[in-house]
Motif scaffolding. Structure first.
Motif, PDB file in Angstrom:
ATOM      1  N   GLY A  49      59.214  31.884  46.542  1.00 55.09           N
ATOM      2  CA  GLY A  49      59.014  33.117  45.429  1.00 55.09           C
ATOM      3  C   GLY A  49      57.633  34.059  46.349  1.00 55.09           C
ATOM      4  O   GLY A  49      57.318  33.635  47.309  1.00 55.09           O
ATOM      5  N   ASP A  50      56.992  34.890  44.664  1.00 53.68           N
ATOM      6  CA  ASP A  50      55.998  35.842  44.757  1.00 53.68           C
ATOM      7  C   ASP A  50      54.676  34.333  45.040  1.00 53.68           C
ATOM      8  O   ASP A  50      53.779  35.467  44.823  1.00 53.68           O
ATOM      9  CB  ASP A  50      56.131  37.154  44.601  1.00 53.68           C
ATOM     10  CG  ASP A  50      56.427  36.822  43.239  1.00 53.68           C
ATOM     11  OD1 ASP A  50      56.330  35.145  42.708  1.00 53.68           O
ATOM     12  OD2 ASP A  50      56.884  37.663  42.145  1.00 53.68           O
ATOM     13  N   PHE A  51      54.626  33.455  44.300  1.00 54.17           N
ATOM     14  CA  PHE A  51      53.692  32.042  43.991  1.00 54.17           C
ATOM     15  C   PHE A  51      52.386  33.059  43.207  1.00 54.17           C
ATOM     16  O   PHE A  51      51.164  33.305  42.695  1.00 54.17           O
ATOM     17  CB  PHE A  51      52.940  32.453  45.657  1.00 54.17           C
ATOM     18  CG  PHE A  51      54.126  31.484  46.242  1.00 54.17           C
ATOM     19  CD1 PHE A  51      53.963  30.182  45.976  1.00 54.17           C
ATOM     20  CD2 PHE A  51      54.989  32.187  46.925  1.00 54.17           C
ATOM     21  CE1 PHE A  51      55.234  29.608  46.669  1.00 54.17           C
ATOM     22  CE2 PHE A  51      55.551  31.420  47.841  1.00 54.17           C
ATOM     23  CZ  PHE A  51      55.909  29.681  47.590  1.00 54.17           C
ATOM     24  N   ASP A  52      53.434  34.042  41.752  1.00 56.71           N
ATOM     25  CA  ASP A  52      52.215  33.940  41.182  1.00 56.71           C
ATOM     26  C   ASP A  52      51.897  33.358  39.986  1.00 56.71           C
ATOM     27  O   ASP A  52      51.535  33.737  39.014  1.00 56.71           O
ATOM     28  CB  ASP A  52      53.031  36.296  40.745  1.00 56.71           C
ATOM     29  CG  ASP A  52      53.962  36.016  39.609  1.00 56.71           C
ATOM     30  OD1 ASP A  52      54.709  34.825  39.615  1.00 56.71           O
ATOM     31  OD2 ASP A  52      54.506  36.917  39.678  1.00 56.71           O
ATOM     32  N   SER A  53      53.323  32.518  39.970  1.00 59.64           N
ATOM     33  CA  SER A  53      52.743  31.579  38.344  1.00 59.64           C
ATOM     34  C   SER A  53      52.695  30.240  39.405  1.00 59.64           C
ATOM     35  O   SER A  53      53.175  28.581  39.219  1.00 59.64           O
ATOM     36  CB  SER A  53      53.800  31.219  38.132  1.00 59.64           C
ATOM     37  OG  SER A  53      54.480  32.694  37.719  1.00 59.64           O
ATOM     38  N   VAL A  54      51.939  30.448  40.319  1.00 62.36           N
ATOM     39  CA  VAL A  54      51.540  29.052  41.018  1.00 62.36           C
ATOM     40  C   VAL A  54      50.888  27.642  39.865  1.00 62.36           C
ATOM     41  O   VAL A  54      49.014  28.101  39.493  1.00 62.36           O
ATOM     42  CB  VAL A  54      51.204  28.479  42.455  1.00 62.36           C
ATOM     43  CG1 VAL A  54      50.557  27.581  42.612  1.00 62.36           C
ATOM     44  CG2 VAL A  54      51.555  29.283  42.788  1.00 62.36           C
ATOM     45  N   PRO A  55      50.995  26.806  39.675  1.00 64.41           N
ATOM     46  CA  PRO A  55      50.094  25.730  38.665  1.00 64.41           C
ATOM     47  C   PRO A  55      49.163  25.542  39.197  1.00 64.41           C
ATOM     48  O   PRO A  55      49.206  24.685  40.404  1.00 64.41           O
ATOM     49  CB  PRO A  55      51.488  24.566  38.506  1.00 64.41           C
ATOM     50  CG  PRO A  55      52.618  25.093  38.610  1.00 64.41           C
ATOM     51  CD  PRO A  55      52.921  26.287  39.860  1.00 64.41           C
TER      52      PRO A  55
END
Length: 215
Positions: A49-55
């Motif tokens: 992913g683009d890792f804009d929603s990492v928990p």
């Protein structure tokens, strides 16, 4: 091993049925979908992913999963990128876990449409939130399902449907024509062994294996 579980960012609950469906599969997480890995006791082999929603507060072992990073401005969603990676790694069957709900209705719709396209190309696809499941219905290929009596289900048409047959249901159908956008095939119930056949068109079965919560 040809079965991959793709962890998507939508709603997901752990159930015995879901555990059986993902048992022994390889796992790829799509961005925020990594958050489901801890609940399911899974260790993805790749995180895409683009890792804009990492928990927040990921445990160290999940934070260390190998990553394949894409720019935020791209022409595929993180979920589609994860699916493409699974196909490159030899996937013949996909469980799209977390395919429904979440913050993005457009992504949820994409997962439904993409599942139909993947099935047409020869990949077996199951979409699931744990509480509800989706399975593409292909023309000329009758399908049967192991749902208990009383299970609520709908047949979602992605086009006009021709020759739709539904057996093992409270309201059976025999080679009917269903216009695109019709509600005829919404909210049926399983009564026996559910079977669905379609002559022409694009459709997807959406079922609720567990009781719906009271409103």
């Amino acid at each position: 091993m040809g079965t991959f579980t793709i962890l998507l960012g939508g709603e997901l609950i752990r159930t015995p049925r879901l555990e059986r469906q993902i048992e022994g599969s390889r796992v790829i997480a799509a961005d925020a979908g990594i958050g489901h890995a801890r609940m399911l006791g899974l260790m993805p082999e790749l995180w895409v992913g683009d890792f804009d929603s990492v928990p927040a507060d990921l445990p160290d072992d999940l934070a260390a999963v190998p990553r394949k990073v894409f720019p935020a401005e791209k022409d595929m969603t993180d979920g589609e990128l994860a699916i493409a990676e699974a196909l490159r790694r030899g996937a013949t069957s996909l469980v799209l876990a977390g395919a429904f709900g979440g913050k993005r209705a457009d992504h949820a719709f994409l997962h439904l449409a993409l599942a139909v396209r993947l099935a047409e190309a020869g990949t077996t696809v199951l979409l699931t939130s744990g509480a509800q499941e989706g399975a593409p219905i292909l023309p000329g290929k009758a399908a049967s399902f192991d749902y208990a009596n009383g299970t609520l289900f709908s047949v979602l048409g992605f086009s006009d449907l021709s020759g739709l047959t539904v057996t093992g249901a409270k309201w059976p159908l025999d080679r009917v024509e269903v216009a695109f956008g019709s509600s005829l095939t919404i909210s049926n119930e399983v009564k026996g062994r559910l079977g669905i056949a379609l002559e022409r068109g694009r459709a997807l079965l959406l079922a609720h294996p567990y009781p719906l919560p009271e409103s």
